[in-house]
Design an enzyme around this catalytic site. Sequence first.
Site, mmCIF file in Angstrom:
data_model
loop_
_atom_site.group_PDB
_atom_site.id
_atom_site.type_symbol
_atom_site.label_atom_id
_atom_site.label_comp_id
_atom_site.label_asym_id
_atom_site.label_seq_id
_atom_site.Cartn_x
_atom_site.Cartn_y
_atom_site.Cartn_z
ATOM 1 N N HIS A 467 -11.461 105.946 1.636
ATOM 2 C CA HIS A 467 -12.028 107.237 2.014
ATOM 3 C C HIS A 467 -13.452 107.391 1.450
ATOM 4 O O HIS A 467 -14.398 107.644 2.189
ATOM 5 C CB HIS A 467 -11.119 108.362 1.494
ATOM 6 C CG HIS A 467 -11.587 109.735 1.842
ATOM 7 N ND1 HIS A 467 -11.031 110.478 2.848
ATOM 8 C CD2 HIS A 467 -12.560 110.521 1.313
ATOM 9 C CE1 HIS A 467 -11.637 111.644 2.937
ATOM 10 N NE2 HIS A 467 -12.581 111.695 2.000
ATOM 11 N N GLU A 468 -13.573 107.198 0.157
ATOM 12 C CA GLU A 468 -14.893 107.367 -0.467
ATOM 13 C C GLU A 468 -15.869 106.316 0.039
ATOM 14 O O GLU A 468 -17.061 106.577 0.206
ATOM 15 C CB GLU A 468 -14.798 107.332 -1.997
ATOM 16 C CG GLU A 468 -13.922 108.423 -2.614
ATOM 17 C CD GLU A 468 -14.214 109.817 -2.090
ATOM 18 O OE1 GLU A 468 -15.358 110.092 -1.690
ATOM 19 O OE2 GLU A 468 -13.277 110.654 -2.044
ATOM 20 N N HIS A 471 -17.368 107.482 3.260
ATOM 21 C CA HIS A 471 -18.512 108.369 3.012
ATOM 22 C C HIS A 471 -19.732 107.541 2.609
ATOM 23 O O HIS A 471 -20.854 107.815 3.028
ATOM 24 C CB HIS A 471 -18.199 109.333 1.865
ATOM 25 C CG HIS A 471 -17.310 110.481 2.235
ATOM 26 N ND1 HIS A 471 -17.559 111.303 3.310
ATOM 27 C CD2 HIS A 471 -16.182 110.975 1.646
ATOM 28 C CE1 HIS A 471 -16.616 112.252 3.371
ATOM 29 N NE2 HIS A 471 -15.767 112.061 2.372
ATOM 30 N N HIS A 474 -21.608 106.091 5.423
ATOM 31 C CA HIS A 474 -22.413 107.142 6.053
ATOM 32 C C HIS A 474 -23.756 107.269 5.326
ATOM 33 O O HIS A 474 -24.807 107.418 5.933
ATOM 34 C CB HIS A 474 -21.636 108.459 5.975
ATOM 35 C CG HIS A 474 -21.967 109.457 7.036
ATOM 36 N ND1 HIS A 474 -21.353 110.680 7.090
ATOM 37 C CD2 HIS A 474 -22.833 109.439 8.073
ATOM 38 C CE1 HIS A 474 -21.836 111.364 8.121
ATOM 39 N NE2 HIS A 474 -22.734 110.635 8.725
HETATM 40 ZN ZN LIG Z 1 -14.021 113.208 1.845
#
Ligand SMILES: [Zn+2]
Length: 676
Positions: A467-468, A471, A474
């Site tokens: 998940h991290e 990010h 991104h």
């Molecule tokens: Zn998040």
Amino acid sequence: MSNPLLQNFNTPFSTAPFSKIKPEHFKPAFIEAIKLAKQEIENIVNNPKTPTFKNTIEALEFSGQKLERISSIFFNLNAAETTSEIQKIAQEISPLLSEFSNDITLNKALFNKIKKLYLQKDDLNLSTEQLTLLTKNYKSFVRNGANLNDKDKAELRKIDTELAKLKLQFGENVLAETNAFELHITHKDQLKGLPESVVEAAQITAKQKSKSGWIFTLDYPSYIPFVTYAEDRELRKEMAIAFGAKAFRNNKYDNQNVVLNIVKLRHKRAQLLGYKTHAHFVLEERMAENPDNVNLFLEDLLKKAKPAAESEFKTLSEFAKKDGVKKLEKWDSAYYAEKLKKKLFNIDQEKLKPYFKLENVINGVFTIAHKLYDLQFEEVFNIDKYHNDVKTYKVTDTNNRFIAVLYADFFPREGKRNGAWMTSFKNQWIKDGENSRPHISIVCNFTKPTNTKPSLLTFSEVTTLFHEFGHALHGMLANTTYPSLSGTSVYWDFVELPSQLLENWCYEKEALNLFANHYKTNQLIPTTLIDNIKQSANFLEGMQTLRQLSFGILDMNWHGKNPTNITNVKSFETEAFKNTQLFPDVATNCMSTSFSHIFQGGYSSGYYSYKWAEVLDADAFEFFKEKGIFNKQVAQKFKNEVLSKGGTQKPMELYINFRGKKPTNNALLKRAGLLK
Ligand SMILES: [Zn+2]
């Protein structure tokens, strides 16, 4: 002596010179950088030339860069490696920072220049990104009342002050009510079913209160395990009812009037600014755009998830019946869900962990990023770091072009916040023909290695890392001109797409085969374990969905309509819940009076975004599934249309450019097993 924060960072990739920075450098650096930023803004305002995009919007965008840099270093440290000294500095500088940002928002001359440009925006021949930046700047003033006359401005300030007070009071009341209750257990047999660690914690709580036995409270770490594991049904009931009655007991901590005042003031504020409701105001700057879209979204999910939820509820009721429970109540839900889950799947985290050695998982996520986005990660040792545990990587593309610096900080320690997050020490932007690359960081709290055992992650820690890292992609792949539109600077209900999307690879055999090897035997994770994880992830998904929807619907009811005539919080809530209710109502309980997300935190008209983000990631992943989860074309599209574009364009447009169509709820419903 010179202040390293105020000099040019003469370091590899201009990374923050942590070894030279001392806490005492921060405050003088902030003061100097604010002065500098103010001067830069003054120069824009006092420029005698006709305002242009370049001399106003672009100049404003690239003003205060020193301040931005110092702030990100400071606040990242305050989150990941704080000390009482750093915390004290935070207290001292936050008024300076809010004063500075107020000075900008209230700067009439600056606003007039921006407005002038905004009104002729269609004739300025701007790129999409420039138009987005201009609109964003203009709106940031207008949404704070810049277009109002002085009387209305004063009214707006009054409402804002009042709302700030009410939100604070709401939170204080919830806290007081949470602390007002304790379940004091003195007989050991009443602890039946509870895990050892939970019992121990309850014993410590009792000791802290100078009492014998065990004390359970309404704090989540105490409450949740209690209602999930305690066999004693009467005690679960006592806890659950106390939990649901928070700030709804007609005492001095009651939040009913606070709720009514908050929604009415929010409505008034929205109307003053020219919006129909508070939800219209909030959603203007979201991917969902308006309350109609949110309501349709929630209704569609509700229609499709409800039959599954009802049938799961029946299954759970039947299961509990065998235990003598005639009617399934709220306080039975978590308890029997856990029991049934154990019976059906019996997932043993300890059996999974050996397949997820931290180093293997990191290599796995790097390999996936390479296969999808052509990224290469090289651990480097010439970059300063704020703690020895931190790892630093140089990220390049397959042509060896420099893409980003990545910091990774995995283990808990004193001075580090709980949880996991992605952040940046430096933004990305393009200026004077140079693409200035970002410095991204992921911070987690995983189990530390010991002398005899490496760090072995639970499956939920694995998904957290993915998940991290999503990010982080991104941030790392950002490729925009303006820093405030770069990377994760996107609308709030769009920001979780890259992170949640990447989590999907954790459930795919093709991806797990790249890294999930037993740390001792090197054996690959068995397919049966993967299937088990997948199935259990969807366990009671219908009921969970209904619950999330009920909160989203309640939120939209409070904020998407004119609230002037609402007088009774409980009956209003009951009406809002009527299509999502599975369990019998408890008359002495009320959700709204302790619904901190929407009345204290920043989630008003935003609760839907949890489901919204899931819909996006499921829909996006379906595209990968159709073409292959390592399909280069799909990945390139995601990189070019979403990851690299940041907030330069409306998120729905970006999404359609990637996907070829708008997202629908179907992929999520299918993934969750709710659609046949
Ligand atoms: Zn998040």
